[in-house]
Design an enzyme around this catalytic site. Structure first.
Site, PDB file in Angstrom:
ATOM      1  N   GLY A  15     -11.386  22.158 -22.389  1.00  0.00           N
ATOM      2  CA  GLY A  15     -11.240  23.730 -22.319  1.00  0.00           C
ATOM      3  C   GLY A  15     -11.077  23.732 -20.734  1.00  0.00           C
ATOM      4  O   GLY A  15     -10.169  24.485 -20.460  1.00  0.00           O
ATOM      5  N   LYS A  43     -21.164  24.315 -13.853  1.00  0.00           N
ATOM      6  CA  LYS A  43     -20.245  25.454 -14.558  1.00  0.00           C
ATOM      7  C   LYS A  43     -19.985  26.549 -13.582  1.00  0.00           C
ATOM      8  O   LYS A  43     -18.962  27.116 -13.596  1.00  0.00           O
ATOM      9  CB  LYS A  43     -21.001  25.927 -15.767  1.00  0.00           C
ATOM     10  CG  LYS A  43     -20.889  24.713 -16.887  1.00  0.00           C
ATOM     11  CD  LYS A  43     -21.452  25.183 -18.290  1.00  0.00           C
ATOM     12  CE  LYS A  43     -21.303  24.034 -19.371  1.00  0.00           C
ATOM     13  NZ  LYS A  43     -21.628  24.243 -20.583  1.00  0.00           N
ATOM     14  N   LYS A 134     -13.977  21.455 -39.309  1.00  0.00           N
ATOM     15  CA  LYS A 134     -12.553  21.652 -38.760  1.00  0.00           C
ATOM     16  C   LYS A 134     -11.504  21.955 -39.814  1.00  0.00           C
ATOM     17  O   LYS A 134     -10.677  22.961 -39.867  1.00  0.00           O
ATOM     18  CB  LYS A 134     -12.006  20.745 -37.803  1.00  0.00           C
ATOM     19  CG  LYS A 134     -12.842  20.185 -36.423  1.00  0.00           C
ATOM     20  CD  LYS A 134     -12.154  19.241 -35.797  1.00  0.00           C
ATOM     21  CE  LYS A 134     -12.666  19.032 -34.384  1.00  0.00           C
ATOM     22  NZ  LYS A 134     -12.248  18.236 -33.432  1.00  0.00           N
ATOM     23  N   ARG A 138      -9.570  25.552 -40.848  1.00  0.00           N
ATOM     24  CA  ARG A 138      -8.316  25.475 -41.110  1.00  0.00           C
ATOM     25  C   ARG A 138      -7.872  26.599 -42.203  1.00  0.00           C
ATOM     26  O   ARG A 138      -6.813  27.305 -42.234  1.00  0.00           O
ATOM     27  CB  ARG A 138      -7.468  24.267 -41.171  1.00  0.00           C
ATOM     28  CG  ARG A 138      -7.477  23.313 -40.094  1.00  0.00           C
ATOM     29  CD  ARG A 138      -6.837  21.957 -40.477  1.00  0.00           C
ATOM     30  NE  ARG A 138      -6.290  21.060 -39.197  1.00  0.00           N
ATOM     31  CZ  ARG A 138      -5.837  19.945 -39.289  1.00  0.00           C
ATOM     32  NH1 ARG A 138      -5.142  19.609 -40.452  1.00  0.00           N
ATOM     33  NH2 ARG A 138      -5.576  19.363 -38.299  1.00  0.00           N
TER      34      ARG A 138
END
Length: 311
Positions: A15, A43, A134, A138
């Site tokens: 990311g 972070k 995952k 989809r």
């Protein structure tokens, strides 16, 4: 025209690289960040570096639907790079995209194997579970009729190559003495550096050729076997490594023994090197396109070149 892009999971491994590449490539870039994550000094520093690149930081979470809708209304493309623990939480992103009505492309958190064509088997339970989640996302995207691109990248080079494929060892530099070779060592796999993955991903977001397709980041110089990778390294250091062959039977047995996240890593080794998950099928234009063919102008880093960093 370049789209306004929101990255969710912006401080994670892939990311953060997508955020940086998006900003550098001229997109108006937004990063969704949990305020609680700023308590982590690493972070917090990363978020400050995003601001220096002109990234707009938006605070919210996947569980706060109102804030998620408000954030998504400001952009045209949503890229999710959430980690394994939040894969199913992407249903909330899909719902927010449907409500906002302005998103022209959604790229869910994929960045690995093609989960609809995987040949992973038991007992790689952790690996299979991740793939199944995952695949489930989809199906939800397709049912919602949201324009999508699924980015299938093979392995992150930074995770696999320094270990010469022994990803459970989490080495920072390739070994110079010995290596375990899984099964024959000849199964072909895909390895890409994270920066190249981000570059190809950003090329695809405004490309009509990638809408409702799988973008395979399969550049030819990065389709290599474990034996290929070890051989490249041996030539660079001028030394032959001591090799221990691990049979498929031994590997399957070892998957059942360790605790997370080692079991997941061992499952990946079996799926990728023994079952050749990345290369067990042919990319058909009806469902997929290959990134280095679409964007030949991108000079990607080959595995041979990447290994030079460690010599």
């Amino acid at each position: 025209m370049t789209s306004k892009i929101l990255v969710i999971g912006a401080t994670g491994n892939i990311g953060k690289v997508i955020v940086q590449e998006s900003a550098k490539s001229g997109h108006a870039t937004f990063a969704l960040v949990r305020e609680a994550s700023l308590s982590d000094p690493v972070k917090a520093k990363l978020v400050e570096s995003f601001k220096d690149l002109g990234v707009t930081i938006l605070y919210g979470s996947l569980t706060d639907k109102e804030s998620l809708v408000n954030v998504i209304k400001q952009v045209e493309v949503v890229i999710s790079a959430v980690g394994r623990a939040q894969i199913l939480d992407q249903v909330n992103i899909i719902d927010a995209i449907k409500e906002s009505g302005n998103v022209k492309r959604f790229l869910p958190s994929e960045f690995g194997n093609d989960v609809d064509r995987t040949v992973a088997i038991e007992p790689a339970t952790a690996t299979l579970s991740n793939y199944n989640k995952k695949a489930q996302i989809r199906r939800v995207i397709e049912a919602a009729k949201i324009p999508y691109t699924y980015v299938v990248t093979g392995c992150f080079a930074g995770f696999f190559v320094p270990c010469l494929g022994q990803c459970h060892l989490r080495l920072r530099s390739p070994p110079r003495d010995k290596v375990s070779i899984y099964d024959s060592g000849n199964g072909k796999a895909i390895f890409n550096i994270e920066e190249d993955i981000a570059t190809y991903t950003l090329k695809a977001v405004d490309d009509p050729r990638t809408v409702n397709k799988i973008l395979y980041v399969y550049p030819p110089k990065n389709i290599v076997s474990q034996n290929d990778m070890v051989g490249l390294w041996e030539r660079k250091i001028g030394k032959t490594l001591e090799k221990t062959n691990v049979s498929e039977e031994e590997l399957l047995k070892s998957i059942q023994e360790p605790l997370p996240p080692i079991d997941f890593a061992m499952g990946l080794i079996h799926t990728i090197f023994v079952k050749s998950d990345h290369t067990s099928f042919t990319i058909d234009p009806s469902f997929g396109v290959e990134a280095s063919e679409l964007y030949p102008q991108v000079k990607y880093t080959s595995i041979d070149e990447y290994l030079d960093r460690f010599v």
